[in-house]
Design a protein around this motif. Sequence first.
Motif, PDB file in Angstrom:
ATOM      1  N   GLU A 241     -31.941 -91.732 -59.184  1.00  0.00           N
ATOM      2  CA  GLU A 241     -32.218 -92.300 -60.508  1.00  0.00           C
ATOM      3  C   GLU A 241     -33.598 -91.888 -61.019  1.00  0.00           C
ATOM      4  O   GLU A 241     -34.240 -92.606 -61.777  1.00  0.00           O
ATOM      5  N   GLY A 242     -34.007 -90.700 -60.593  1.00  0.00           N
ATOM      6  CA  GLY A 242     -35.283 -90.152 -61.047  1.00  0.00           C
ATOM      7  C   GLY A 242     -36.466 -90.488 -60.171  1.00  0.00           C
ATOM      8  O   GLY A 242     -37.548 -89.917 -60.353  1.00  0.00           O
ATOM      9  N   ARG A 243     -36.298 -91.397 -59.237  1.00  0.00           N
ATOM     10  CA  ARG A 243     -37.407 -91.766 -58.362  1.00  0.00           C
ATOM     11  C   ARG A 243     -37.817 -90.556 -57.521  1.00  0.00           C
ATOM     12  O   ARG A 243     -36.993 -89.892 -56.915  1.00  0.00           O
ATOM     13  N   ILE A 244     -39.108 -90.290 -57.509  1.00  0.00           N
ATOM     14  CA  ILE A 244     -39.619 -89.126 -56.792  1.00  0.00           C
ATOM     15  C   ILE A 244     -39.428 -89.285 -55.285  1.00  0.00           C
ATOM     16  O   ILE A 244     -39.852 -90.271 -54.691  1.00  0.00           O
ATOM     17  N   LYS A 245     -38.737 -88.334 -54.677  1.00  0.00           N
ATOM     18  CA  LYS A 245     -38.711 -88.226 -53.223  1.00  0.00           C
ATOM     19  C   LYS A 245     -39.202 -86.834 -52.834  1.00  0.00           C
ATOM     20  O   LYS A 245     -40.290 -86.680 -52.361  1.00  0.00           O
ATOM     21  N   MET A 246     -38.373 -85.828 -53.063  1.00  0.00           N
ATOM     22  CA  MET A 246     -38.810 -84.440 -52.874  1.00  0.00           C
ATOM     23  C   MET A 246     -39.451 -84.212 -51.505  1.00  0.00           C
ATOM     24  O   MET A 246     -40.514 -83.624 -51.383  1.00  0.00           O
ATOM     25  N   GLY A 247     -38.761 -84.692 -50.467  1.00  0.00           N
ATOM     26  CA  GLY A 247     -39.343 -84.606 -49.139  1.00  0.00           C
ATOM     27  C   GLY A 247     -39.533 -83.205 -48.611  1.00  0.00           C
ATOM     28  O   GLY A 247     -40.254 -83.013 -47.624  1.00  0.00           O
ATOM     29  N   ASP A 248     -38.929 -82.209 -49.247  1.00  0.00           N
ATOM     30  CA  ASP A 248     -39.080 -80.823 -48.789  1.00  0.00           C
ATOM     31  C   ASP A 248     -40.188 -80.075 -49.524  1.00  0.00           C
ATOM     32  O   ASP A 248     -40.617 -79.007 -49.087  1.00  0.00           O
ATOM     33  N   THR A 249     -40.638 -80.623 -50.642  1.00  0.00           N
ATOM     34  CA  THR A 249     -41.635 -79.945 -51.479  1.00  0.00           C
ATOM     35  C   THR A 249     -42.960 -79.681 -50.765  1.00  0.00           C
ATOM     36  O   THR A 249     -43.636 -78.702 -51.084  1.00  0.00           O
ATOM     37  N   PRO A 250     -43.380 -80.500 -49.775  1.00  0.00           N
ATOM     38  CA  PRO A 250     -44.628 -80.171 -49.080  1.00  0.00           C
ATOM     39  C   PRO A 250     -44.679 -78.763 -48.502  1.00  0.00           C
ATOM     40  O   PRO A 250     -45.757 -78.173 -48.393  1.00  0.00           O
TER      41      PRO A 250
ATOM     42  N   GLU B 141     -49.812 -96.686 -51.397  1.00  0.00           N
ATOM     43  CA  GLU B 141     -51.245 -96.678 -51.684  1.00  0.00           C
ATOM     44  C   GLU B 141     -51.563 -96.070 -53.045  1.00  0.00           C
ATOM     45  O   GLU B 141     -52.725 -95.905 -53.397  1.00  0.00           O
ATOM     46  N   SER B 142     -50.533 -95.725 -53.823  1.00  0.00           N
ATOM     47  CA  SER B 142     -50.746 -95.052 -55.106  1.00  0.00           C
ATOM     48  C   SER B 142     -50.985 -96.061 -56.227  1.00  0.00           C
ATOM     49  O   SER B 142     -50.457 -97.178 -56.193  1.00  0.00           O
ATOM     50  N   PRO B 143     -51.764 -95.686 -57.241  1.00  0.00           N
ATOM     51  CA  PRO B 143     -51.867 -96.538 -58.434  1.00  0.00           C
ATOM     52  C   PRO B 143     -50.520 -96.620 -59.131  1.00  0.00           C
ATOM     53  O   PRO B 143     -49.640 -95.777 -58.935  1.00  0.00           O
ATOM     54  N   LYS B 144     -50.345 -97.649 -59.962  1.00  0.00           N
ATOM     55  CA  LYS B 144     -49.037 -97.916 -60.566  1.00  0.00           C
ATOM     56  C   LYS B 144     -48.481 -96.723 -61.332  1.00  0.00           C
ATOM     57  O   LYS B 144     -47.284 -96.449 -61.287  1.00  0.00           O
ATOM     58  N   ASP B 145     -49.338 -95.986 -62.049  1.00  0.00           N
ATOM     59  CA  ASP B 145     -48.825 -94.897 -62.883  1.00  0.00           C
ATOM     60  C   ASP B 145     -48.416 -93.666 -62.079  1.00  0.00           C
ATOM     61  O   ASP B 145     -47.855 -92.721 -62.632  1.00  0.00           O
ATOM     62  N   LEU B 146     -48.705 -93.658 -60.773  1.00  0.00           N
ATOM     63  CA  LEU B 146     -48.308 -92.528 -59.931  1.00  0.00           C
ATOM     64  C   LEU B 146     -47.217 -92.896 -58.928  1.00  0.00           C
ATOM     65  O   LEU B 146     -46.845 -92.080 -58.094  1.00  0.00           O
ATOM     66  N   LYS B 147     -46.728 -94.105 -58.999  1.00  0.00           N
ATOM     67  CA  LYS B 147     -45.622 -94.465 -58.110  1.00  0.00           C
ATOM     68  C   LYS B 147     -44.359 -93.725 -58.548  1.00  0.00           C
ATOM     69  O   LYS B 147     -44.252 -93.267 -59.685  1.00  0.00           O
ATOM     70  N   ALA B 148     -43.411 -93.604 -57.622  1.00  0.00           N
ATOM     71  CA  ALA B 148     -42.258 -92.726 -57.818  1.00  0.00           C
ATOM     72  C   ALA B 148     -41.514 -92.996 -59.116  1.00  0.00           C
ATOM     73  O   ALA B 148     -41.185 -92.065 -59.863  1.00  0.00           O
ATOM     74  N   ASN B 149     -41.226 -94.254 -59.416  1.00  0.00           N
ATOM     75  CA  ASN B 149     -40.483 -94.568 -60.637  1.00  0.00           C
ATOM     76  C   ASN B 149     -41.319 -94.338 -61.883  1.00  0.00           C
ATOM     77  O   ASN B 149     -40.827 -93.842 -62.897  1.00  0.00           O
ATOM     78  N   ALA B 150     -42.594 -94.709 -61.821  1.00  0.00           N
ATOM     79  CA  ALA B 150     -43.470 -94.585 -62.988  1.00  0.00           C
ATOM     80  C   ALA B 150     -43.674 -93.127 -63.374  1.00  0.00           C
ATOM     81  O   ALA B 150     -43.691 -92.790 -64.562  1.00  0.00           O
ATOM     82  N   PHE B 151     -43.814 -92.250 -62.395  1.00  0.00           N
ATOM     83  CA  PHE B 151     -44.037 -90.836 -62.716  1.00  0.00           C
ATOM     84  C   PHE B 151     -42.835 -90.262 -63.465  1.00  0.00           C
ATOM     85  O   PHE B 151     -42.989 -89.502 -64.425  1.00  0.00           O
ATOM     86  N   PHE B 152     -41.648 -90.627 -63.039  1.00  0.00           N
ATOM     87  CA  PHE B 152     -40.455 -90.164 -63.739  1.00  0.00           C
ATOM     88  C   PHE B 152     -40.456 -90.659 -65.183  1.00  0.00           C
ATOM     89  O   PHE B 152     -40.222 -89.886 -66.125  1.00  0.00           O
ATOM     90  N   GLU B 153     -40.713 -91.936 -65.375  1.00  0.00           N
ATOM     91  CA  GLU B 153     -40.687 -92.521 -66.721  1.00  0.00           C
ATOM     92  C   GLU B 153     -41.749 -91.895 -67.619  1.00  0.00           C
ATOM     93  O   GLU B 153     -41.513 -91.656 -68.808  1.00  0.00           O
ATOM     94  N   ASN B 154     -42.908 -91.587 -67.069  1.00  0.00           N
ATOM     95  CA  ASN B 154     -44.035 -91.118 -67.877  1.00  0.00           C
ATOM     96  C   ASN B 154     -44.035 -89.616 -68.139  1.00  0.00           C
ATOM     97  O   ASN B 154     -44.605 -89.166 -69.134  1.00  0.00           O
TER      98      ASN B 154
END
Length: 429
Positions: A243-252, A213-226
């Motif tokens: 490969e930099g894709r945001i997961k971070m499932g423990d960060t909550p 449901e995120s806009p393109k610039d906040l998707k996991a791959n895009a955030f890493f690139e930006n």
Amino acid sequence: MNFVFKTNLLLFLVLSTPIKLLAQKKSIDKPRILISTDIGGTDPDDNQSMIHLLMYANEFQIEGLVSTSFQTGTTKNIFEMIDLYEKDLPKLKLHAPNLPSPEDLRAVTKQGTTKEAPFKGYRNSSIGSDWIIKCARKQSDQPLWVLVWGGIEDVAQALHDAPEIEDKIRVYWIGGPNKKWGANAYAYIAENHPNLWIIENNATYRGWFMDSESPKDLKANAFFENHIKNVGHMGTDFRNYYEGRIKMGDTPSLAYVMNGNPDDPTTESWGGEFVKINHSSRTIFEGKSTIADTVKAYGIQEWRFRGPELDIPKDSVCFTMEISNQVWPGYYIGNGIYATRYSSKKPETASYKTSSAIPELNGHTGQYVSIKPWPGKKDKDDYDLGSNWFGDRPDEDLFLKDQQGAKTISKHREMFLMDWAKRWEWLQN
């Protein structure tokens, strides 16, 4: 005492208080946290979460970094992340001068257990579980937040060895798959410490990385690139995990004490919104289960089989059960009864098969169906809980696909990611 006199007295006390003491009080007001992590195991998202933690370390009193991994992870993996942090620290401190020193972080890094708990739910103390006890016993006006990113074994061991710490800690546990691996430790806590203050996050955490449901610039791959790619030593290392894709499932768990009112889990926060529960679902099968048997996803499933009465210690491993291509130990619990526990990490239909050198335990096959929501309607086998146990919101409109409560985190995605982006900017110059 009139108002003017009280005001002047207060002003005098403030002005006469040494600056050093005021600084100490400000530090004391920061949340006290202890992280239990399975970093270095099969899921590299803990490395991502550790980088996030270190970049926000000035916001907390970090009292412990405990390695609890049942695969290859040890404190070495935590030290490697601290080494990266140390290289980026000069730039970070220009903006956050109160960031802790690498030496202080290394000093509170401790090795926890490296084995799952047996059926009874605890084993032997570890340096990590002893450290939890030591930190919990400190004189403080604040609770110790124990943020569990993996197995809950060291928490169970600490509670077993020092039950008096129960009311001195608050636990935020990323459950789900970790509950599957730590079903015995969880069962021990639920049965023996139902009054523990705990957030059991079995599915809500997925709202951190389910970006449909995120806009393109906040998707996991895009955030890493930006924002992260090749930024500082930690940003360069970040590519090594998914490969930099945001997961971070423990960060909550960390985000929960960063933003919102951590005293009240039923209110909104970056780490999710939860509901108070008075029971935890459990189903005990006396023998086989079939496709007609329905259980709650994230609940405890316990199979008990009858076999010979052997003169062996309780908790001896006597059979295995294969479920979804993963193998789980089965234990002798006495009087000719053998048992194993499991917890499905999502709604599913699954099959199992047992293997054993003991004929009565060999070759059992069966199925089950786990359904949402958790914990569902109370059943006879469920664990009764106290007044401070919280779980995923069961509202249908808060599901992301089949993940219960996930929208209570995903709704804050832009805020928590863009706040983090500001910290990455500190490393760009």
